[in-house]
Design a protein around this motif. Structure first.
Motif, short mmCIF file in Angstrom:
data_model
loop_
_atom_site.label_atom_id
_atom_site.label_comp_id
_atom_site.label_asym_id
_atom_site.label_seq_id
_atom_site.Cartn_x
_atom_site.Cartn_y
_atom_site.Cartn_z
N UNK A 11 -9.15 -0.15 6.74
CA UNK A 11 -8.79 -1.24 5.83
C UNK A 11 -7.62 -0.79 4.97
N UNK A 12 -6.69 -1.70 4.73
CA UNK A 12 -5.47 -1.43 3.98
C UNK A 12 -5.36 -2.39 2.81
N UNK A 13 -4.88 -1.88 1.68
CA UNK A 13 -4.63 -2.73 0.52
C UNK A 13 -3.49 -2.18 -0.30
N UNK A 14 -2.77 -3.09 -0.97
CA UNK A 14 -1.67 -2.69 -1.86
C UNK A 14 -1.42 -3.83 -2.84
N UNK A 15 -1.17 -3.47 -4.11
CA UNK A 15 -0.80 -4.52 -5.07
C UNK A 15 0.41 -4.13 -5.92
N UNK A 47 -5.21 -11.48 -2.07
CA UNK A 47 -6.44 -11.60 -2.85
C UNK A 47 -6.19 -11.26 -4.32
N UNK A 48 -7.09 -11.70 -5.13
CA UNK A 48 -7.11 -11.33 -6.55
C UNK A 48 -7.51 -9.87 -6.65
N UNK A 49 -6.92 -9.16 -7.61
CA UNK A 49 -7.26 -7.75 -7.82
C UNK A 49 -8.73 -7.63 -8.22
N UNK A 50 -9.41 -6.66 -7.61
CA UNK A 50 -10.79 -6.36 -7.95
C UNK A 50 -10.80 -5.05 -8.72
N UNK A 51 -11.28 -5.09 -9.95
CA UNK A 51 -11.34 -3.90 -10.79
C UNK A 51 -12.80 -3.50 -10.99
N UNK A 58 -5.16 -11.39 -14.06
CA UNK A 58 -3.92 -10.97 -14.70
C UNK A 58 -3.25 -9.78 -14.00
N UNK A 59 -3.98 -9.09 -13.14
CA UNK A 59 -3.42 -7.94 -12.42
C UNK A 59 -2.61 -8.44 -11.22
N UNK A 60 -1.66 -7.62 -10.76
CA UNK A 60 -0.91 -8.02 -9.55
C UNK A 60 -1.86 -8.26 -8.38
N UNK A 61 -1.57 -9.31 -7.59
CA UNK A 61 -2.42 -9.66 -6.44
C UNK A 61 -2.28 -8.61 -5.34
#
Length: 173
Positions: A11-15, A47-51, A58-61
Motif C-alpha cells: 500500500x502506498x500513500x503520500x500527502x 482521501x482525507x488525512x487520517x491522524x 485541514x491537513x493536506x489530502x
C-alpha cells in the motif's frame, strides 16, 4: 537453488509534494529492484488525512494506491527496501501518522504471518482502511484479506470515502 517467488500486496500513500509522481516513481523503483517482479499498480484514490485523532479535513489530502508484486526477498528484506525507497523520497519519521512525502506498507506477504517489533503482516489495520480496500478492489474485484474475508464486504462495512484521482496520461508508465 531457485528462490521462491512470493505474492505480496503493498500500500502506498503520500500527502506532501507531488503525491502522484512520488508514488509512481516509488513503484517504478520497487519494480526495478532485485528480488521484485510483476508489479501491477492500482489507480490512485484521494482521501482525507487520517491522524492519530481521526480524520483531519485541514491537513493536506492523501493519494493512496496499492500494488501487487512477486518477491524473492524475505519479509524484513522487503521492508528494508521499502524504507530505503521512502527515505529516498524524503520520508522523515517524526510524528506518528503525521504528514508524509511517502508511506509504503506491506499488507500481505503470501500467506505468511509476521509479528515482531519491526513488522506485522497481515497489516493490522488494513481491514478498516478504505484507502487500502478501495484501490485494492479496483485492482482485484475478487480480493480477499487473509483473516478478514472479501475486500468488497470489508469496504461495504467501513464505507468508501475515497474518490478517484485523474492522473496524467503517462503517469503509470
Amino acid at each position: 537453488m531457485i528462490a521462491q517467488r512470493v505474492p505480496v500486496l503493498l500500500a502506498f500513500g503520500a500527502n506532501l509534494g507531488d503525491r502522484g509522481e512520488t508514488i509512481r516513481a516509488a513503484q517504478r523503483e520497487i519494480a526495478a529492484a532485485r528480488g521484485v517482479s510483476e508489479l501491477v499498480a492500482s489507480p490512485l484514490r484521494e482521501t482525507i488525512a487520517l491522524t492519530a485523532d481521526g480524520p483531519d479535513e485541514s491537513a493536506p489530502r492523501y493519494l493512496n494506491g496499492v500494488a501487487t508484486a512477486e518477491t524473492t526477498l524475505h519479509p524484513h528484506q522487503l521492508l528494508d527496501l521499502l524504507q530505503s525507497v521512502e527515505a529516498s523520497h524524503g520520508r522523515v519519521r517524526t510524528e506518528h501518522w503525521g504528514d508524509r512525502t511517502l508511506d509504503i506498507d506491506i499488507i500481505l506477504y503470501g500467506g505468511r504471518v509476521v509479528s515482531d517489533a519491526r513488522l506485522q503482516i497481515p497489516h493490522p489495520r488494513a481491514f478498516e482502511r478504505d484507502f487500502v480496500l478501495a484501490p485494492w478492489l479496483d485492482l482485484d474485484p475478487e480480493a480477499v484479506l487473509m483473516g478478514h474475508g472479501r475486500v468488497a464486504a470489508l469496504l461495504a462495512r467501513v464505507g468508501d470515502t475515497t474518490r478517484s484521482f485523474e492522473e496524467p496520461r503517462d503517469a503509470t508508465h
